[in-house]
Structures are given as C-alpha cells and as structure tokens.
Design a protein around this motif. Structure first.
Motif, PDB file in Angstrom:
ATOM      1  N   ASP A  26      32.953  34.165  38.576  1.00  0.00           N
ATOM      2  CA  ASP A  26      32.428  35.493  38.291  1.00  0.00           C
ATOM      3  C   ASP A  26      31.713  36.081  39.509  1.00  0.00           C
ATOM      4  OD1 ASP A  26      30.041  37.325  37.191  1.00  0.00           O
ATOM      5  OD2 ASP A  26      31.693  37.352  35.754  1.00  0.00           O
ATOM      6  N   PRO A  67      36.271  29.429  34.955  1.00  0.00           N
ATOM      7  CA  PRO A  67      35.365  30.573  35.080  1.00  0.00           C
ATOM      8  C   PRO A  67      34.475  30.792  33.855  1.00  0.00           C
ATOM      9  CG  PRO A  67      37.554  31.152  35.875  1.00  0.00           C
ATOM     10  CD  PRO A  67      37.667  29.805  35.247  1.00  0.00           C
ATOM     11  N   ILE A  71      29.926  31.098  34.160  1.00  0.00           N
ATOM     12  CA  ILE A  71      29.083  32.224  33.757  1.00  0.00           C
ATOM     13  C   ILE A  71      27.756  31.713  33.199  1.00  0.00           C
ATOM     14  CG2 ILE A  71      28.838  34.110  32.086  1.00  0.00           C
ATOM     15  CD1 ILE A  71      31.775  34.632  32.332  1.00  0.00           C
ATOM     16  N   THR A 309      37.483  40.242  35.907  1.00  0.00           N
ATOM     17  CA  THR A 309      37.984  38.870  35.998  1.00  0.00           C
ATOM     18  C   THR A 309      38.562  38.433  34.651  1.00  0.00           C
ATOM     19  OG1 THR A 309      35.754  38.061  35.526  1.00  0.00           O
ATOM     20  CG2 THR A 309      36.400  38.217  37.844  1.00  0.00           C
ATOM     21  N   ARG A 312      36.204  38.173  31.772  1.00  0.00           N
ATOM     22  CA  ARG A 312      35.521  39.411  31.388  1.00  0.00           C
ATOM     23  C   ARG A 312      36.450  40.411  30.688  1.00  0.00           C
ATOM     24  NH1 ARG A 312      29.957  38.770  31.593  1.00  0.00           N
ATOM     25  NH2 ARG A 312      29.316  37.876  33.598  1.00  0.00           N
TER      26      ARG A 312
END
Length: 359
Positions: A26, A67, A71, A309, A312
């Motif tokens: 991120d 990923p 976060i 990303t 997201r």
C-alpha cells in the motif's frame, strides 16, 4: 545526485503505485514510513547509474507478503534495517548503496526509509521496472545472478538467513517463512557489485515514478488531463473506463489473489475483468485479451487519477484502466518464462500491449 525530501515522497508514492500495477504494498503505508524516516534522519541522496562505483556493494531491501496483511501489520524500524545489518554481518562488509527491488507502493518507499535510517544513498533504479508477486521475478535472476544469501526479519525480532540454490527456491523458502512470520516480512537478497547491478537493472525508475506523481497531483481537479499526459509520457494506452461491480479476493499461499469485474461506462460498453495475484496480471473485455503480464496494468480513480491498489478496489468505484509496455528484458524468452501469463497458469500467449491496442 539529488536529495529526496518529504515532498519527493508524496510524488513517488503516487507514481510507484501506478508502476506497481496494483501491488508492491500500500503506497500510503510506504509514504508514512519514508516521510517519518526523512523527518527523523534527514533527506536521502538519490544517485544515478552513472554515479554508481563498480566496486560498490549494492543491496536491496524489500517487503514480502500479501498486500492485505501489510495494511494492518506495519513495519517497525528494527524490522526495516535488520535484514541489511544481517547481510553486512554475513559478508563482513558495509553496504554502500541501497536499491529498491521493485517499483511498488511500499517496496519503492521502504528502501528510502532504510537509506535515511542508515545514512546511505539510494540508486535511481530497480530490478523489475514494475512490481511482481514472486521473488525470482527480477532482472537480476534473468541475468543469472544468485540471490543467496537471503536475510529476513519480522516485527517480533526474528532474523533468518537462508542459502537457496536459485531464485525460485528463494521464493519458495522465503514465502513459507513469511507466512509463519504473520504474512509479511522484510528481506535483503541479491547483494551485488555496482558493476553487476549496472548490467541488469531498469534505470531511472524512482525519477519516473516521481514525475508520474507530479503529473497526477497537479491535475487532480482535471484527472483526464493528467492521465492523458502520463499515457503520452509512458507510451501507454487507455483500456477502458468502468464501474466495479464485483470483487473476488482471497489470501492464499501468501498472496492476495482474485478477480475484479467491471461494467463499462461512458463510451465503453460491455463487461471487463482484471485477474490479479498481488499485481494485475490480465485485463480483458469478455473473452478478448486487452493486456497481459509482463506489460503493466494500472487501475486509476476516474475523478482524481490516483492509482488504486488491488486491496483498495471496492464495489461501486468508477475507474479508468490503463496499460504500459514493460521493460524490454521481460520480453525475452526467459523473461516470459519467468513472468509471462503462462507462468501464472493462464493459457494465453503473450502479445505486446502496443500490438493488441494497435489493432
């Protein structure tokens, strides 16, 4: 040589997320790490390939993991520098220059944080020209260089050294350890001389990322202008504009894998799909291929042009999907064997994006 400041980081974070093709971690998390380090330790020297000494010891620092994990599981200062310090201990030599292993949200900014903390310069280059999900997917591997030794650390204080026989085993062993470390880790590998690095890297990628970020930031109120300028600069293509109507995403084998489904909007009609494994790998309209790995696919917010990303992406977002040609090294026979669509299990022949879009 020039200095990377907190202002530079804002731009690099956006541009790296574009080049990171949805992966590499991120960019917001990476931005926080790099800005905090620069604020605490001072600006970082960015040096070009031409300024790199042949006998310099150049070592990458990167994050490994899904990923979706990074976060919530933030890197500590100790975790950032532990692999590098362990590498120096093994080699009995101080590192001269840091290099990003890839260009992605965290993995182009985390090395800047390490460089600030250690007072070292960072090289304006990387070993992918984008982000890829697996450790052997680097130009150093294509050039025949060994990744061993590989040093790893986590936020708990664990440090591990492995001696894989090649880049593929480096991926398998490090990925297993990363899962045990809670889904994310920090890694140093491919400790190379400046001369070796010069023969294999993708040049000027931090500067390219910074320029992309500058273009998109300056045109946030008129995103289409910024997107069009970026496409012109990178010789890219707009694939479609769409609304996300469904996301299937799962954490599997240490990766974030899934599909994103879109309904075309504005002048674009039909149904579109992006398949991803940390990074976007294939974009298609119905059964028609629009772009495949190793070429770059990026998802941008339609209103602002800011990249989104894989972790997201969410239902209802209106986006524009763009694509860019990859570095020439990935179009070699070995490059396609390592990171082409068939490696990921898709029975699709690679066709350069400019040929597909030229049609």
């Amino acid at each position: 040589m020039r200095l990377l400041t907190e202002e530079s980081i804002e731009k690099i974070a956006i541009g790296a997320a574009v080049l990171g093709t949805g992966g590499g971690g991120d960019p917001y998390v990476g931005k926080l790490l790099a800005k905090q380090a620069i604020k605490k330790y001072g600006p970082v020297k960015l040096i070009s390939i031409e300024e790199l000494e042949d006998d310099a010891l150049v070592v990458p620092v990167s994050g490994m993991g899904a990923p979706t994990i990074t976060i919530e599981k933030l890197l500590s200062e100790v975790e950032l520098t532990a692999p590098l310090e362990k590498m120096e201990e093994l080699l009995n030599k101080k590192v001269d220059v840091i290099i990003p292993i890839e260009i992605g949200g965290i993995n182009s900014l985390m090395p800047i944080a390490v460089a600030a903390q250690k007072g070292l310069p960072i090289l304006d280059a990387d070993a992918m020209g984008r982000a890829f999900p697996e450790a052997q997917m680097v130009t150093f591997y294509l050039a025949g260089y060994k990744s061993s030794p590989v040093t790893m650390a986590d936020e708990k204080g664990n440090t591990v050294v492995i001696y894989p026989k090649d880049g593929i085993w480096a991926e398998r062993l490090a990925r297993t350890l990363t899962i045990e470390m809670g889904g994310s880790s920090s890694v140093s590998d491919y400790a190379l001389s400046g001369k070796q690095v010069k023969s294999a890297v993708v040049e000027n990628t931090l500067t390219i990322a910074e320029n992309i970020g500058k273009t998109l930031m300056e045109n946030r109120s008129n995103a289409q202008v910024g997107i069009n300028k970026m496409l012109e600069d990178l010789k890219g293509y707009k694939l479609f504009e769409g609304k996300i109507v469904d996301i299937k995403r799962e954490l599997k084998g240490g990766f974030t894998r899934g599909h994103a489904y879109f309904k075309g909007i504005n002048e674009y009609t039909g149904d579109y799909t992006i398949l991803f494994q940390n990074e976007h790998l294939i974009a298609k309209k119905d059964d028609e291929i629009l772009c495949t790995t190793p070429d770059l696919i990026a998802v941008l917010d339609l209103e602002t042009g800011i990249p989104i990303t894989t972790e997201r992406m969410k239902y209802g977002s209106r986006v524009v999907v763009v694509a860019f040609p990859c570095n020439y090294q990935w179009r070699s026979e070995k490059g396609l064997e390592v990171a082409g669509p068939k490696y990921f299990g898709y029975e699709v022949d690679y066709v350069p994006v400019e040929k597909i879009q030229g049609k």
